[in-house]
Design a protein around this motif. Structure first.
Motif, PDB file in Angstrom:
ATOM      1  N   PRO A 382       6.734   7.864   8.038  1.00 52.45           N
ATOM      2  CA  PRO A 382       7.325   7.963   6.698  1.00 52.45           C
ATOM      3  C   PRO A 382       6.611   7.070   5.691  1.00 52.45           C
ATOM      4  O   PRO A 382       6.017   6.046   6.053  1.00 52.45           O
ATOM      5  CB  PRO A 382       8.775   7.512   6.906  1.00 52.45           C
ATOM      6  CG  PRO A 382       8.752   6.666   8.140  1.00 52.45           C
ATOM      7  CD  PRO A 382       7.646   7.206   9.000  1.00 52.45           C
ATOM      8  N   ASN A 383       6.691   7.450   4.428  1.00 44.46           N
ATOM      9  CA  ASN A 383       6.005   6.709   3.375  1.00 44.46           C
ATOM     10  C   ASN A 383       6.456   5.254   3.271  1.00 44.46           C
ATOM     11  O   ASN A 383       5.664   4.376   2.927  1.00 44.46           O
ATOM     12  CB  ASN A 383       6.227   7.398   2.022  1.00 44.46           C
ATOM     13  CG  ASN A 383       5.305   8.584   1.824  1.00 44.46           C
ATOM     14  OD1 ASN A 383       4.572   8.968   2.729  1.00 44.46           O
ATOM     15  ND2 ASN A 383       5.347   9.178   0.644  1.00 44.46           N
ATOM     16  N   ASN A 384       7.720   4.992   3.560  1.00 48.89           N
ATOM     17  CA  ASN A 384       8.179   3.604   3.426  1.00 48.89           C
ATOM     18  C   ASN A 384       7.453   2.683   4.401  1.00 48.89           C
ATOM     19  O   ASN A 384       7.229   1.505   4.108  1.00 48.89           O
ATOM     20  CB  ASN A 384       9.696   3.507   3.587  1.00 48.89           C
ATOM     21  CG  ASN A 384      10.178   3.822   4.981  1.00 48.89           C
ATOM     22  OD1 ASN A 384       9.709   4.778   5.604  1.00 48.89           O
ATOM     23  ND2 ASN A 384      11.132   3.056   5.471  1.00 48.89           N
ATOM     24  N   LYS A 385       7.078   3.205   5.572  1.00 51.12           N
ATOM     25  CA  LYS A 385       6.360   2.379   6.544  1.00 51.12           C
ATOM     26  C   LYS A 385       4.917   2.130   6.099  1.00 51.12           C
ATOM     27  O   LYS A 385       4.339   1.084   6.400  1.00 51.12           O
ATOM     28  CB  LYS A 385       6.406   3.029   7.929  1.00 51.12           C
ATOM     29  CG  LYS A 385       7.818   3.107   8.498  1.00 51.12           C
ATOM     30  CD  LYS A 385       8.449   1.725   8.560  1.00 51.12           C
ATOM     31  CE  LYS A 385       9.931   1.758   8.865  1.00 51.12           C
ATOM     32  NZ  LYS A 385      10.545   0.404   8.821  1.00 51.12           N
ATOM     33  N   ILE A 386       4.338   3.091   5.393  1.00 52.38           N
ATOM     34  CA  ILE A 386       3.007   2.879   4.818  1.00 52.38           C
ATOM     35  C   ILE A 386       3.091   1.830   3.706  1.00 52.38           C
ATOM     36  O   ILE A 386       2.271   0.906   3.631  1.00 52.38           O
ATOM     37  CB  ILE A 386       2.448   4.200   4.269  1.00 52.38           C
ATOM     38  CG1 ILE A 386       2.432   5.280   5.356  1.00 52.38           C
ATOM     39  CG2 ILE A 386       1.046   3.997   3.695  1.00 52.38           C
ATOM     40  CD1 ILE A 386       2.132   6.673   4.829  1.00 52.38           C
ATOM     41  N   GLY A 387       4.098   1.963   2.855  1.00 53.88           N
ATOM     42  CA  GLY A 387       4.275   1.008   1.767  1.00 53.88           C
ATOM     43  C   GLY A 387       4.548  -0.398   2.257  1.00 53.88           C
ATOM     44  O   GLY A 387       4.008  -1.378   1.715  1.00 53.88           O
ATOM     45  N   GLU A 388       5.374  -0.522   3.291  1.00 51.67           N
ATOM     46  CA  GLU A 388       5.669  -1.845   3.850  1.00 51.67           C
ATOM     47  C   GLU A 388       4.408  -2.484   4.425  1.00 51.67           C
ATOM     48  O   GLU A 388       4.190  -3.698   4.296  1.00 51.67           O
ATOM     49  CB  GLU A 388       6.736  -1.725   4.938  1.00 51.67           C
ATOM     50  CG  GLU A 388       8.131  -1.396   4.404  1.00 51.67           C
ATOM     51  CD  GLU A 388       9.099  -1.047   5.523  1.00 51.67           C
ATOM     52  OE1 GLU A 388       8.721  -1.191   6.720  1.00 51.67           O
ATOM     53  OE2 GLU A 388      10.224  -0.616   5.220  1.00 51.67           O
ATOM     54  N   THR A 389       3.578  -1.674   5.053  1.00 50.91           N
ATOM     55  CA  THR A 389       2.316  -2.181   5.603  1.00 50.91           C
ATOM     56  C   THR A 389       1.428  -2.734   4.495  1.00 50.91           C
ATOM     57  O   THR A 389       0.876  -3.838   4.599  1.00 50.91           O
ATOM     58  CB  THR A 389       1.587  -1.063   6.365  1.00 50.91           C
ATOM     59  OG1 THR A 389       2.387  -0.646   7.475  1.00 50.91           O
ATOM     60  CG2 THR A 389       0.226  -1.530   6.854  1.00 50.91           C
ATOM     61  N   LEU A 390       1.270  -1.964   3.426  1.00 46.80           N
ATOM     62  CA  LEU A 390       0.444  -2.418   2.303  1.00 46.80           C
ATOM     63  C   LEU A 390       1.020  -3.688   1.672  1.00 46.80           C
ATOM     64  O   LEU A 390       0.269  -4.613   1.334  1.00 46.80           O
ATOM     65  CB  LEU A 390       0.362  -1.313   1.259  1.00 46.80           C
ATOM     66  CG  LEU A 390      -0.689  -0.237   1.512  1.00 46.80           C
ATOM     67  CD1 LEU A 390      -0.524   0.920   0.521  1.00 46.80           C
ATOM     68  CD2 LEU A 390      -2.094  -0.822   1.396  1.00 46.80           C
ATOM     69  N   ALA A 391       2.324  -3.742   1.529  1.00 44.41           N
ATOM     70  CA  ALA A 391       2.945  -4.899   0.899  1.00 44.41           C
ATOM     71  C   ALA A 391       2.685  -6.169   1.699  1.00 44.41           C
ATOM     72  O   ALA A 391       2.368  -7.236   1.128  1.00 44.41           O
ATOM     73  CB  ALA A 391       4.454  -4.669   0.739  1.00 44.41           C
ATOM     74  N   ARG A 392       2.798  -6.095   3.026  1.00 44.94           N
ATOM     75  CA  ARG A 392       2.571  -7.284   3.861  1.00 44.94           C
ATOM     76  C   ARG A 392       1.099  -7.691   3.815  1.00 44.94           C
ATOM     77  O   ARG A 392       0.770  -8.890   3.760  1.00 44.94           O
ATOM     78  CB  ARG A 392       3.000  -7.009   5.303  1.00 44.94           C
ATOM     79  CG  ARG A 392       4.520  -6.939   5.461  1.00 44.94           C
ATOM     80  CD  ARG A 392       4.907  -6.676   6.905  1.00 44.94           C
ATOM     81  NE  ARG A 392       4.769  -7.851   7.751  1.00 44.94           N
ATOM     82  CZ  ARG A 392       5.720  -8.758   7.950  1.00 44.94           C
ATOM     83  NH1 ARG A 392       6.888  -8.644   7.332  1.00 44.94           N
ATOM     84  NH2 ARG A 392       5.518  -9.778   8.761  1.00 44.94           N
ATOM     85  N   LEU A 393       0.207  -6.716   3.846  1.00 45.54           N
ATOM     86  CA  LEU A 393      -1.224  -7.040   3.801  1.00 45.54           C
ATOM     87  C   LEU A 393      -1.591  -7.679   2.464  1.00 45.54           C
ATOM     88  O   LEU A 393      -2.326  -8.675   2.414  1.00 45.54           O
ATOM     89  CB  LEU A 393      -2.028  -5.769   4.037  1.00 45.54           C
ATOM     90  CG  LEU A 393      -3.531  -5.947   4.231  1.00 45.54           C
ATOM     91  CD1 LEU A 393      -4.056  -4.880   5.169  1.00 45.54           C
ATOM     92  CD2 LEU A 393      -4.283  -5.886   2.908  1.00 45.54           C
ATOM     93  N   LEU A 394      -1.073  -7.111   1.379  1.00 48.99           N
ATOM     94  CA  LEU A 394      -1.418  -7.638   0.064  1.00 48.99           C
ATOM     95  C   LEU A 394      -0.764  -8.974  -0.204  1.00 48.99           C
ATOM     96  O   LEU A 394      -1.253  -9.773  -1.009  1.00 48.99           O
ATOM     97  CB  LEU A 394      -1.004  -6.624  -1.013  1.00 48.99           C
ATOM     98  CG  LEU A 394      -1.800  -5.296  -0.986  1.00 48.99           C
ATOM     99  CD1 LEU A 394      -1.215  -4.302  -1.977  1.00 48.99           C
ATOM    100  CD2 LEU A 394      -3.273  -5.545  -1.265  1.00 48.99           C
ATOM    101  N   ALA A 395       0.321  -9.269   0.526  1.00 49.25           N
ATOM    102  CA  ALA A 395       0.931 -10.604   0.406  1.00 49.25           C
ATOM    103  C   ALA A 395      -0.002 -11.658   0.986  1.00 49.25           C
ATOM    104  O   ALA A 395      -0.065 -12.797   0.503  1.00 49.25           O
ATOM    105  CB  ALA A 395       2.263 -10.618   1.146  1.00 49.25           C
ATOM    106  N   ILE A 396      -0.769 -11.288   2.023  1.00 46.84           N
ATOM    107  CA  ILE A 396      -1.727 -12.208   2.624  1.00 46.84           C
ATOM    108  C   ILE A 396      -2.904 -12.442   1.689  1.00 46.84           C
ATOM    109  O   ILE A 396      -3.379 -13.569   1.516  1.00 46.84           O
ATOM    110  CB  ILE A 396      -2.236 -11.654   3.988  1.00 46.84           C
ATOM    111  CG1 ILE A 396      -1.094 -11.565   4.989  1.00 46.84           C
ATOM    112  CG2 ILE A 396      -3.368 -12.535   4.536  1.00 46.84           C
ATOM    113  CD1 ILE A 396      -1.505 -10.901   6.288  1.00 46.84           C
TER     114      ILE A 396
END
Length: 400
Positions: A382-396
Motif C-alpha cells: 500500500p502507498n502508506n507503507k511507501i510513504g512511511e519508508t520515505l519519511a523515515r529515510l528523509l528524517a535521517i
C-alpha cells in the motif's frame, strides 16, 4: 435459498472506500507523483517508478474483504491463507476480526471446523479445485477475490488439459497461485501438469523432449519433480504435447524465454511440423506485473545511486522487481519503514530471492553528499507503507 457464492462484491464500495483510503493513502507519495515522479528533499533526489504498489486485483481483493466484514457483522469470517502477500494488510484484516486458515506443509487446508453459517474469503491467488469443491460442499458463504489475471491463466491450462496437452507452468510450486493453477487440469480425464521454477529446470524437461543426452534419468526426473507434477508423471509419455503457462507474477522475459526454449526442443526432437501441432504458448503475465517490471526497466536506463524496493519478503512480484534492480544499481529490498533505524541509520533488508533467507543489517549504506534514490514497490504494497519508508529515510538525511 440464500446465495452462497459471490465474485462481484456486495455493492458496498462507497461505504468502505473512505476507510480504505484513510488506512492506505500517502500524501508524500501523492506529492512526488504529482511532481512528475521526481522530487528533491535537501540532498536527496527521489525518483518514484511510474507504476508501483497496489494493482487492480489487489485493490479488488481488499475492497471485497472490507465489504464482507460490513455485510456479515454477526458471522464468523475466515480467509484461506493470506489475501495478498503483505503483512500489514493481513494484520489489518485480523484486527477486523477475520480468522486465517493456514496450509500445512504439504499445502493442504483443514476446513473441518467450518459450518454452513460461516463466511469464507478466497484470496487473490485463488484456491485449488479440491479446496473450492470442499468449501462448496460445506455450504459456506464464499467470497471469491481471485484475480482476473489468474482466472485467465486457469482458462488456458484448462484448454490444454481438455485437448490432451500437458500444462508446463513457469512458477514456484510452493506458491498458492501455482498450486491453484496446476489443480485446474484435474477436472479433465488424463490432465497433466509440470511446474518449472526457472530455465535450469526447463532445460531438464527439454532434454527429454529433444531426445538428447540427459542430465537426469527418467527415475531421477520423477524424483526431482515429485512435488511439482501430476502424480505418476512419466516424462517419456507425458511430454508429447505441451502448453506453456505461468504464475502471473514471474519475470516476463524469463517466462517467454522458457516457452521459446521448450518449442526449440520440440522442433529438435520431432520437427517443425510436429511443433506447430503439439506446442501452445500464451503470454499470461498479468498486465500489472508487466507494467511494474517495465517501469523499473525504464528507470534503470539511468539508474539512481541506490534503489529501495518495498514489499513483503514472500511476495513473488516484489522479489522479481528487486532482482531486476540489482542488475543495475545498489538495491535494498525491505519489508517496510521499520527496517530503517532512524537512530543509528542502520538498514535491515533481505539480500536474496529466497523468501526464507534471513534479513541482514547494513550500516553506512547511504551515499555521502547529494544522491539519487529510486523507489518502487510490489503490487501488494500500500502507498502508506511507501510513504512511511520515505519519511523515515528523509528524517535521517535531513530532507524532512
Amino acid at each position: 435459498m440464500e446465495q452462497t457464492y459471490f465474485r462481484k462484491g456486495f455493492g458496498l464500495k462507497t461505504q468502505v472506500q473512505p476507510v480504505i483510503d484513510a488506512e492506505y493513502h500517502s500524501r508524500l507519495v501523492d506529492r512526488i507523483r504529482d511532481r512528475g515522479y521526481t522530487d528533491v528533499f535537501g540532498d536527496v533526489t527521489v525518483r518514484l517508478a511510474r507504476e508501483f504498489g497496489f494493482c487492480y486485483g489487489v485493490d479488488r481483493a481488499i475492497d471485497y474483504a472490507y465489504e464482507t466484514v460490513q455485510k456479515f457483522p454477526d458471522r464468523r469470517i475466515y480467509l484461506v491463507g493470506e489475501i495478498i502477500h503483505n503483512p500489514h494488510v493481513n494484520q489489518r484484516l485480523r484486527e477486523m476480526g477475520i480468522h486465517f486458515i493456514y496450509a500445512s506443509d504439504d499445502g493442504s487446508f483443514d476446513f473441518s471446523h467450518l459450518t454452513s453459517d460461516d463466511v469464507v474469503l478466497m484470496p487473490a491467488f485463488g484456491v485449488t479445485r479440491r479446496d473450492f469443491d470442499t468449501l462448496r460442499t460445506l455450504g459456506c458463504v464464499l467470497v471469491d477475490t481471485t484475480c482476473g489475471s489468474v482466472l485467465h491463466v486457469w482458462k488456458r491450462v484448462e484448454s490444454y488439459a481438455r485437448d490432451g496437452f500437458t500444462a508446463v507452468i513457469h512458477g514456484k510450486y510452493t506458491h498458492e497461485e501455482s498450486r491453484a493453477t496446476a489443480s485446474q487440469v484435474t477436472g479433465y480425464d488424463g490432465g497433466k501438469y509440470l511446474i518449472v521454477r526457472d530455465m535450469e529446470e526447463a532445460e531438464i524437461v527439454c532434454d527429454f523432449i529433444a531426445r538428447r543426452s540427459r542430465r537426469l534419468s527418467a527415475e531421477e526426473f520423477r524424483e526431482h519433480f515429485r512435488d511439482k507434477a501430476t502424480p505418476g508423471f512419466d516424462p517419456g509419455r507425458d511430454l508429447g504435447k505441451i502448453g506453456v503457462a505461468n504464475q502471473t507474477t514471474m519475470l516476463a522475459n524469463e517466462s517467454l524465454a522458457i516457452a521459446a526454449r521448450i518449442r526449440e526442443a520440440i522442433v529438435a526432437g520431432h520437427g517443425e511440423e510436429y511443433a506447430c501441432e503439439s506446442f501452445r504458448s500464451f503470454d499470461t503475465i498479468c498486465s500489472a506485473t508487466q507494467e511494474r517490471q517495465d517501469a523499473v526497466e525504464a528507470m534503470m536506463a539511468r539508474p539512481p545511486d541506490i534503489m529501495i524496493v518495498v514489499g513483503g519478503y514472500n511476495s513473488s512480484n516484489t522479489n522479481h522487481l528487486a532482482s531486476m534492480c540489482r542488475e543495475h544499481t545498489v538495491t535494498y529490498h525491505i519489508a517496510d519503514a521499520m527496517c530503517i533505524d532512524t537512530g543509528t541509520g542502520a538498514l535491515r533488508h533481505k539480500p536474496e530471492l529466497d523468501p526464507h533467507a534471513p534479513e541482514v543489517v547494513t550500516r553506512d549504506w547511504l551515499p555521502e553528499g547529494p544522491f539519487e534514490l529510486g523507489i518502487t514497490a510490489g503490487a501488494s504494497t500500500p502507498n502508506n507503507k511507501i510513504g512511511e519508508t520515505l519519511a523515515r529515510l528523509l528524517a535521517i538525511t535531513g530532507g524532512l
